[in-house]
Design a protein around this motif. Structure first.
Motif, mmCIF file in Angstrom:
data_model
loop_
_atom_site.group_PDB
_atom_site.id
_atom_site.type_symbol
_atom_site.label_atom_id
_atom_site.label_comp_id
_atom_site.label_asym_id
_atom_site.label_seq_id
_atom_site.Cartn_x
_atom_site.Cartn_y
_atom_site.Cartn_z
ATOM 1 N N MET A 200 0.833 -1.208 0.000
ATOM 2 C CA MET A 200 0.000 0.000 0.000
ATOM 3 C C MET A 200 0.864 1.254 0.000
ATOM 4 S SD MET A 200 -2.803 -1.128 2.784
ATOM 5 C CE MET A 200 -3.411 0.497 3.175
ATOM 6 N N GLY A 201 1.970 1.187 0.731
ATOM 7 C CA GLY A 201 2.841 2.349 0.802
ATOM 8 C C GLY A 201 3.543 2.630 -0.510
ATOM 9 N N LEU A 202 3.742 1.581 -1.318
ATOM 10 C CA LEU A 202 4.529 1.751 -2.537
ATOM 11 C C LEU A 202 3.667 1.863 -3.781
ATOM 12 C CD1 LEU A 202 7.298 -0.891 -1.799
ATOM 13 C CD2 LEU A 202 7.445 1.578 -1.524
ATOM 14 N N ASN A 203 2.422 1.387 -3.693
ATOM 15 C CA ASN A 203 1.624 1.279 -4.902
ATOM 16 C C ASN A 203 0.258 1.923 -4.703
ATOM 17 O OD1 ASN A 203 -0.533 -0.093 -6.499
ATOM 18 N ND2 ASN A 203 1.234 -1.058 -7.463
ATOM 19 N N ARG A 204 -0.069 2.853 -5.591
ATOM 20 C CA ARG A 204 -1.300 3.609 -5.439
ATOM 21 C C ARG A 204 -2.542 2.727 -5.535
ATOM 22 N NH1 ARG A 204 -0.341 9.114 -5.902
ATOM 23 N NH2 ARG A 204 -2.463 9.308 -5.108
ATOM 24 N N LEU A 205 -2.525 1.767 -6.475
ATOM 25 C CA LEU A 205 -3.697 0.919 -6.665
ATOM 26 C C LEU A 205 -3.959 0.108 -5.400
ATOM 27 C CD1 LEU A 205 -5.926 -0.271 -8.470
ATOM 28 C CD2 LEU A 205 -4.301 -2.054 -9.107
ATOM 29 N N SER A 206 -2.888 -0.496 -4.905
ATOM 30 C CA SER A 206 -3.012 -1.294 -3.693
ATOM 31 C C SER A 206 -3.534 -0.433 -2.552
ATOM 32 C CB SER A 206 -1.650 -1.885 -3.366
ATOM 33 O OG SER A 206 -1.655 -2.412 -2.093
ATOM 34 N N GLN A 207 -3.043 0.800 -2.477
ATOM 35 C CA GLN A 207 -3.506 1.694 -1.427
ATOM 36 C C GLN A 207 -4.999 1.964 -1.589
ATOM 37 O OE1 GLN A 207 -2.369 5.712 -1.812
ATOM 38 N NE2 GLN A 207 -3.720 6.254 -0.124
ATOM 39 N N TRP A 208 -5.396 2.224 -2.845
ATOM 40 C CA TRP A 208 -6.804 2.555 -3.113
ATOM 41 C C TRP A 208 -7.717 1.404 -2.695
ATOM 42 C CZ3 TRP A 208 -10.668 0.589 -6.302
ATOM 43 C CH2 TRP A 208 -11.760 1.424 -6.497
ATOM 44 N N VAL A 209 -7.274 0.191 -3.005
ATOM 45 C CA VAL A 209 -8.123 -0.960 -2.709
ATOM 46 C C VAL A 209 -8.205 -1.213 -1.209
ATOM 47 C CG1 VAL A 209 -8.325 -3.454 -2.937
ATOM 48 C CG2 VAL A 209 -7.743 -2.065 -4.923
ATOM 49 N N TRP A 210 -7.052 -1.180 -0.531
ATOM 50 C CA TRP A 210 -7.022 -1.660 0.852
ATOM 51 C C TRP A 210 -7.270 -0.612 1.911
ATOM 52 C CZ3 TRP A 210 -7.619 -6.576 1.166
ATOM 53 C CH2 TRP A 210 -7.038 -7.433 0.228
ATOM 54 N N GLU A 211 -6.831 0.620 1.651
ATOM 55 C CA GLU A 211 -6.819 1.576 2.760
ATOM 56 C C GLU A 211 -8.189 1.747 3.422
ATOM 57 O OE1 GLU A 211 -5.456 5.531 2.001
ATOM 58 O OE2 GLU A 211 -5.482 6.041 4.130
ATOM 59 N N PRO A 212 -9.246 2.072 2.645
ATOM 60 C CA PRO A 212 -10.523 2.311 3.336
ATOM 61 C C PRO A 212 -11.005 1.098 4.125
ATOM 62 C CG PRO A 212 -10.614 3.087 1.093
ATOM 63 C CD PRO A 212 -9.349 2.301 1.207
ATOM 64 N N ILE A 213 -10.816 -0.089 3.573
ATOM 65 C CA ILE A 213 -11.355 -1.249 4.268
ATOM 66 C C ILE A 213 -10.634 -1.461 5.596
ATOM 67 C CG2 ILE A 213 -9.895 -3.056 3.200
ATOM 68 C CD1 ILE A 213 -13.484 -3.664 3.381
ATOM 69 N N PHE A 214 -9.315 -1.244 5.587
ATOM 70 C CA PHE A 214 -8.589 -1.441 6.841
ATOM 71 C C PHE A 214 -8.837 -0.305 7.819
ATOM 72 C CE2 PHE A 214 -6.124 -4.646 4.511
ATOM 73 C CZ PHE A 214 -6.231 -5.662 5.432
ATOM 74 N N VAL A 215 -9.046 0.887 7.301
ATOM 75 C CA VAL A 215 -9.378 1.991 8.199
ATOM 76 C C VAL A 215 -10.700 1.690 8.901
ATOM 77 C CG1 VAL A 215 -10.109 4.391 8.289
ATOM 78 C CG2 VAL A 215 -8.064 3.774 7.035
ATOM 79 N N VAL A 216 -11.659 1.187 8.121
ATOM 80 C CA VAL A 216 -12.950 0.845 8.719
ATOM 81 C C VAL A 216 -12.772 -0.256 9.765
ATOM 82 C CG1 VAL A 216 -15.174 -0.232 8.265
ATOM 83 C CG2 VAL A 216 -14.355 1.588 6.777
ATOM 84 N N LEU A 217 -12.024 -1.296 9.389
ATOM 85 C CA LEU A 217 -11.836 -2.404 10.326
ATOM 86 C C LEU A 217 -11.136 -1.943 11.598
ATOM 87 C CD1 LEU A 217 -10.868 -5.385 8.024
ATOM 88 C CD2 LEU A 217 -13.005 -4.949 9.206
ATOM 89 N N GLN A 218 -10.190 -1.024 11.426
ATOM 90 C CA GLN A 218 -9.408 -0.569 12.563
ATOM 91 C C GLN A 218 -10.257 0.278 13.502
ATOM 92 O OE1 GLN A 218 -6.856 -0.854 14.119
ATOM 93 N NE2 GLN A 218 -6.621 1.061 15.221
ATOM 94 N N ALA A 219 -11.138 1.103 12.913
ATOM 95 C CA ALA A 219 -11.889 2.032 13.755
ATOM 96 C C ALA A 219 -13.150 1.396 14.324
ATOM 97 C CB ALA A 219 -12.254 3.275 12.951
ATOM 98 N N SER A 220 -13.498 0.202 13.848
ATOM 99 C CA SER A 220 -14.775 -0.347 14.303
ATOM 100 C C SER A 220 -14.563 -1.516 15.247
ATOM 101 C CB SER A 220 -15.609 -0.824 13.123
ATOM 102 O OG SER A 220 -15.096 -0.345 11.945
ATOM 103 N N PRO A 221 -15.588 -1.795 16.004
ATOM 104 C CA PRO A 221 -15.496 -2.899 16.959
ATOM 105 C C PRO A 221 -15.660 -4.253 16.271
ATOM 106 C CG PRO A 221 -17.610 -1.776 17.152
ATOM 107 C CD PRO A 221 -16.856 -1.059 16.116
#
Ligand SMILES: Nc1ncnc2c1ncn2[C@@H]1O[C@H](COP(=O)(O)OP(=O)(O)OP(=O)(O)O)[C@@H](O)[C@H]1O
Ligand SMILES: Nc1ncnc2c1ncn2[C@@H]1O[C@H](COP(=O)(O)OP(=O)(O)OP(=O)(O)O)[C@@H](O)[C@H]1O
Ligand SMILES: [Mg+2]
Ligand SMILES: [Mg+2]
Lengths: 306, 270, 267, 251, 267
Positions: free
Chosen positions: B100-121
């Motif tokens: 994710m840090g190196l590749n924009r596509l990978s970031q686009w795909v994964w970032e929101p889902i992990f942010v949601v998982l991280q912030a939610s119970p």
């Protein structure tokens, strides 16, 4: 209505159809001026902990082992239901008790009657389980059996019929000797039982009356639920199953009409000592160390034996 | 050509005193521990509840369980799914995070889902695991992964994303290849934050495994808790809970040491 | 003022062999920010050229374009007459913030360029030691950057750039994070060090004195979009002592002239 | 992320995941995963249920009270740690232990100490969120350049003025970051507490839904919690950005 | 070199009225670090004194002790002949890193000293506007610090110190975070500004040129533990233009002398 005391009841399970009869009796006791607060905890041992620590007054279960171990003066005082359970295994894997060497078994809860039965049968057949897990609710265990998540469990009469209906021939019901023992009873702190005598006797009377009414006519459970607006939030599926389930329960004498007595306690001693839940010999155990029978005896006297 | 003298780092703070032959901070720390345990002991002696044991009986129960091997066995059971889950989360988490840090596509795909998982119970989903993975060790491992992976992924991602740009340019100015840039500069530069993520991941995974043991099937340390609770041996139950807190503190400290030892040699001397 | 040639880039087009670096018609946009506008410059071999100008005029941008670390929006960079895209072994960069690996010792940091080029360990450490000694840091080989003062860290950065034997050294405000007195010392040492090496140096600074003191050629840039304002060759003799240089009339004149030019851009 | 020359904002990747979910649900690839559309329609039914609303109100009120307590307490501890070496070494030890310990294992004990009512939820919130707020506040206080308080002192500020006019504001960005993390932790703590003890109806609903295989309702409840956590934390994130804007000049 | 008086503190004991600040026998230990050793100094009223010395010699420590921000381990500070402990309204501090409140506008920052003293809002803003104008920032009243360049931020810091009407201004490397060209401009402006105000200024710097350019008296400190190495009075006439001052022989001599003294302390 006049004030007749307060009681806090802690269930070790989520509210469901099988609690409707109890809640009807509670509603009637409330009509007679007893204030009842109900809470539902995650598991039976948590509920027991709440009673021991004084966070609640009345618990539901058969805390024989607990009473024997701990010096807290907990006493059972009302027999709610009898132990009527059906051990069931996945026919593709197991056929008899002897096959269960090293099996993974799921029962209702730690220290529950279901666990006692499975332990007793293991002892009698000389097998040891690999693990015992606690999955509260016969319905849940039946679901898990159907899903193939578990292979060995023990379910109530209603669910044993359900399993046969849903997957004919898939499951094998293992034989059990005749067992007469309490499945669930009400228990409370002895001191509390003495100080809140009035409230307790009202509750016990209403329990006996309700139980008897249902035993006479199981469909009364639906009309009474509607009348007293009991557990309005339970799921529709459970509401639909209410009358059939109680009809089946009544047909196998699940609901004792007299709320327990000295001789039913002695039968419990026999069963729970042989299953290993209680230490020692049944003959050496004293009824009054485990039960406080005064309220139920008084109520039966008032209402007559059935 | 230069007469070099070493530089003294700015020593910060007030001077430290000594009490009873130890540094005063150590003294007050020990004192605070004693006070906490003392209050616990007294509260247990009153008692504020039958279900609240004293500190001393809890310790007695703990040592009994240590010496008869029950605790060690329980931790053995608990650590199996925890170790597996953390290893899997660490491997895939760091890989996904780096990508994710190196590749924009990978970031686009994964970032929101992990942010949601991280912030939610996510713990709310643990009861569902049984339906998909049964009640065995797999289910517990999945519980660990669910709680540990998001934080590992996000920390790795942030660490890689914020790698010092002038170090990267330095590497490029010496004609380092992309691979060298990643392995020799970006990853070591990101290591402290990645490790912080791993530490948090282990702590979260620990929560996951204990929840699984309390909610799915009682094994290991969760079994000790619920068993002793069910037979009202509250001192043993408290002892089990107590060891969890101590164990996790020790584990986090251990990870810190490993990190400094193998990844940041320059911190060793500090 | 005979030594101050105003404006008009030096040898704008011809790639005479003595110009090791040439910049042709470079423009740079950052999105809509116009940072550099049609820059043409030549850097004579073996000389020190300074880029001087107000803050934000594009000095760093130009230097990084020459280093191949940034793509120009337009125009090209020639090294030894050949167009280059990207970094190459002929150029080495010294960073304003030093850009040392905090987890590596001085020795490994200095040898880092060769580590990337996969030079065997013994060989690269040998060479690194030589330059560590040259910049006056012998004895510090096994220290980590955070154990050094700012001036010493920049010496490490300098050694790292020298050790790869690039012909062109690119320095972006190498002394801006070093305190004044060490900076003054460092300037003197740098001149001394470079005298022996015949390097071409392109140097960015904000200090007029520093620029005049160290440079053969000073390029004054105007504010954004950066354009060449003028090119100045102080032509100070570097054979005398540092203090004599600082009293030299040519030196003082050059400083005053540049200051007059630049102060109008200040806020 | 760009596609055909268009900038696709990151949130759209969530839509992509939701679409995958819908497809998996429609084709019944996993029985625990009903179609997303069914979950959404169930969500609207759920939020109208009386037992849900009661549970939500009770939990929400306890949550707000608990957060208020832990913000005050966390900031206080953080400032204490930041202003005295002794407080730092003594409190710091406890704060660090509690910030990383698996506190969920303490929840059953909390019930025992604080009863079956709202108090337990409040205490859970406080227990889960205070430490991280304290740590971040401490980091914020530590981050303040010493010249900031020296500036105040040189103009003759009283201790109180120094705290309220300088130090608090200077540490505010970190405090807010800590509050956001504390909030997320508190939501997680409540859910874990509910699952383990189920004092109020939220945990009960989870159990009922999963026991009865009502996965639509189960996911709907989960999503409500997710949305709650995300809304709250992004609200604070927004505040944080506003403060960063003022504070981004700090070294 | 007639203007360079070597060592021996000026008027060590007598609190003559013209010495607004006196430092007597000050020593400072940080734990076991001996930072200052028996410093005796006098600061004549209305003059600019610079503290100069190698890094870590205790300049900041000494300045903060005078400001009352640090307790000396031994010795005392006298202001107008009276011993002081702690900060007071006669002294105002200008910080190296500006120490502006990032969440407050320029106006509020400048008025902050009066805000603490509970001066009514209208009054303090009036005064603040005057000095904002003086330091050349009118029009920027409602900007936030992060919208200003380093040089402008330090002007805000200066205005904030001037507006409280303290007699003594204490400045710790006020220009070190400002770029060279702005710094040069700022030095000129500072002299101009102070000429009108009859302030006593105590100034810490690393730059020898800066020290000589702005000071009436330069105190050279030796490395840790800081002791007075020598006191120099350049005695440059400030009536000429900045460029003439920088070509003045006295100026150049003083710079060279100080550099000769200081360079031996460098690493
Ligand atoms: N990555 C970037 N994105 C957008 N604008 C940029 C970027 N880098 C630089 N700029 C802008 O381009 C212009 C030139 O920047 P550059 O850093 O080259 O200036 P400089 O002369 O080195 O300034 P300084 O003296 O402050 O170092 C500035 O106005 C700057 O704001
Ligand atoms: N808080 C502190 N604790 C311990 N030592 C300190 C402290 N502050 C300063 N010192 C030490 O005291 C000595 C003098 O420090 P000071 O900051 O006064 O020097 P300085 O002359 O201002 O240095 P510089 O030129 O780098 O600003 C230094 O050696 C420093 O390491
Ligand atoms: Mg630049
Ligand atoms: Mg200093």
């Amino acid at each position: 209505a006049q004030e007749n005391g307060t009681m806090r009841v802690a269930f070790g399970d989520i509210p469901g159809g099988e609690m409707v009869n109890f809640m009807i009796a509670v509603a009637r006791a409330e009509e007679r001026g007893v204030k009842v607060e109900v809470s539902y905890l995650q598991s039976e041992d948590l509920a027991a902990q709440a009673i021991v620590s004084g966070q609640a007054d009345i618990g539901v279960g058969t805390p024989y082992a607990l009473i024997q171990k701990v010096n807290a003066p907990i006493r059972m005082f009302y027999q709610l239901s009898m132990l009527r359970f059906y051990p069931v295994v996945n026919g593709e894997k197991y056929q008899t008790w002897n096959d269960l060497q090293g099996a993974d078994v799921a029962v209702h809860g730690r220290g529950s009657g279901t666990e006692a039965i499975m332990k007793l049968m293991a002892k009698e057949n000389g097998v040891t389980y690999n693990s015992v897990s606690y999955v509260p609710g016969s319905g849940v265990r039946a679901g898990a059996l159907l899903q193939g998540r578990i292979d060995v469990s023990i379910v109530d009469y209603e669910r044993s019929r359900l399993l046969e209906r849903e997957a004919p021939g898939k499951f094998v019901f293992l034989p059990l000797p005749e067992i007469t023992a309490t499945d669930e009873a009400l228990y409370a702190n002895r001191d509390w039982l003495e100080t809140e005598q009035k409230a307790v006797s009202i509750l016990v009377e209403e329990l006996i009356k309700t139980w008897r009414e249902i035993n006479m006519d199981p469909s009364a459970v639906a009309t009474l639920r509607a009348k007293y607006n009991v557990l309005p939030d339970i799921e529709q599926i459970e509401v639909d199953e209410l009358v059939p389930a109680f009809t089946q329960g009544v047909s196998i004498d699940l609901y004792p009409s007299n709320g327990g007595n000295a001789s039913s306690v002695v039968e419990d001693f026999t069963f729970f000592t042989s299953s290993g839940s209680l230490d020692g010999v049944a003959e050496d155990l004293e009824v009054e160390d485990y039960w406080y029978l005064a309220p139920v005896e008084a109520a039966v006297k008032k209402l007559g034996t059935m | 050509m230069l007469a070099a003298t070493s530089v003294t780092p700015h020593a910060k703070g007030e001077k430290s005193d000594r009490l009873f032959g130890m540094s005063d901070t150590l003294f007050y720390r020990i004192l605070s521990v004693l006070i906490v345990f003392g209050v616990w002991e007294i509260a247990g002696m009153i008692p504020i509840s039958i279900a609240f044991p004293t500190f001393s009986s809890t310790m007695a129960a703990m040592f009994e369980m240590i010496f008869d091997g029950r605790l060690i066995y329980a931790y053995g059971e608990t650590l199996k799914p925890l170790g597996m889950g953390v290893a899997i989360s660490a491997f895939f988490g760091v890989t996904i995070g780096v990508s994710m840090g190196l590749n924009r596509l990978s970031q686009w795909v994964w970032e929101p889902i992990f942010v949601v998982l991280q912030a939610s119970p996510v713990a709310a989903l643990i009861p569902l695991i049984t339906y998909a993975y049964g009640i065995g060790i797999t289910a517990k491992t999945v519980a660990v992964i669910m709680l540990a992976a998001p934080i590992i992924v996000l920390n790795t991602y942030k660490a890689v994303r914020n790698a010092n740009p002038s170090l990267i340019q330095m590497c490029r100015s010496f004609q380092g290849t992309r691979l060298q840039e990643i392995w020799i500069v970006i990853v070591p530069n990101a290591a402290p934050v990645i490790f912080a993520g791993l530490r948090l991941g282990v702590a979260a995974g620990f929560i996951g495994v204990i929840l699984a043991e309390l909610l799915i099937t009682p094994t290991g340390i969760g079994d000790l808790i619920s068993y002793h609770r069910s037979i009202a041996e509250y001192d043993y139950m408290y002892a089990a809970v107590f060891t969890i807190i101590v164990f996790s503190a020790v584990m986090v400290g251990f990870l810190e040491t490993v990190e400094i030892k193998y990844f940041r040699p320059e911190k060793k001397k500090v | 003022m005979s030594d101050v040639a105003t404006a008009a880039p030096l040898n704008p087009a011809s790639a005479t062999p003595e110009n090791i670096v040439e910049v042709r018609n470079i423009s740079k946009f950052y999105g809509s920010v116009h940072a550099l506008d049609k820059i043409n410059l030549s850097f004579p071999k073996g000389q020190m050229t300074t880029l001087l100008g107000p803050s934000g005029c594009g000095k760093t941008t130009l230097l990084k374009i020459i280093a191949g670390l940034l793509e120009p929006s337009d125009g090209e960079v020639l090294i030894n007459g050949k167009v280059v895209n990207g970094p190459g072994p002929e150029r080495a960069f010294v960073f304003q913030d030093f850009a040392l690996l905090p987890w590596a010792t001085v020795l490994r940091n200095v040898a880092f360029g060769m580590e990337l080029a996969k030079v065997p360990k013994a060989e690269r450490e040998d060479k690194a030691r030589h330059y560590i000694n040259e910049v006056g840091l012998s004895g510090f080989e096994d220290k980590y950057p955070h154990e050094l003062s700012g001036g010493m860290r920049q010496r490490v950065g300098l050694a790292r750039a020298m050790v790869v034997k690039a012909d062109v050294l690119l320095m972006d405000e190498p002394f801006s994070a070093v305190d004044e007195q060490n900076r003054r010392k460092f300037q003197e040492d740098l001149l001394h060090l470079l005298a022996a090496e015949n390097k071409t140096v392109i140097f960015v600074t904000h200090s007029i004195e520093e620029a005049v003191y160290v440079s053969d050629q000073i390029v004054l840039l105007s504010p954004r979009p950066g354009q060449i304002h003028s090119i100045i060759r102080p032509e100070i003799s570097r054979d005398t002592s540092p203090d004599d240089i600082r009293r030299d009339k040519k030196y003082l004149d050059a400083v005053e002239n540049i200051w007059t030019d630049l102060r109008k851009y200040l806020d | 992320m760009r596609l055909f020359g268009f900038q696709i904002p990151p949130v759209f990747s969530l839509l992509f995941w939701i679409a995958l979910w819908e497809i998996a649900g429609q084709y019944e690839l996993a029985f625990i995963l009903p179609p997303f559309s069914d979950v959404v329609s169930e969500l609207f039914i759920l939020i109208q249920r009386a037992d849900f609303q009661d549970a939500a109100m009770l939990t929400f009120r306890a949550f707000v009270i608990g957060m208020a307590i832990s913000i005050v307490l966390g900031i206080f501890i953080g400032f204490a740690m930041g202003s005295s070496r002794m407080a730092n070494s003594v409190l710091g030890m406890w704060v660090n232990i509690f910030a990383s310990a698996p506190l969920s294992s303490l929840v059953p004990i909390l019930m025992l100490l604080f009863g079956l009512g709202q108090t337990t939820i409040i205490v859970t919130v406080v227990l889960f969120s205070t430490w991280i707020i304290a740590l971040d506040t401490y980091a914020g206080v530590n981050h303040i350049s010493p010249s900031m308080s020296e500036m105040g002192r040189s103009f003759g500020a009283t201790r109180r003025q120094l705290l309220t006019k300088v130090l608090f504001w200077a540490a505010l960005p970190e405090i807010l970051a800590g509050v956001r993390m504390g909030l997320i932790r508190a939501v997680k703590g409540i859910v874990i507490g509910q699952l383990l003890v189920s004092v109020v109806a939220l945990g009960r609903l989870f159990r009922t839904f999963s026991d009865n295989f009502q996965f639509e309702q189960f996911w709907a409840l989960t999503i409500i919690l997710f949305i709650f956590a995300l809304t709250f934390s992004s609200a604070i994130g927004w505040l944080e950005n506003k403060v960063e804007y003022y504070a981004n000049t700090r070294g």
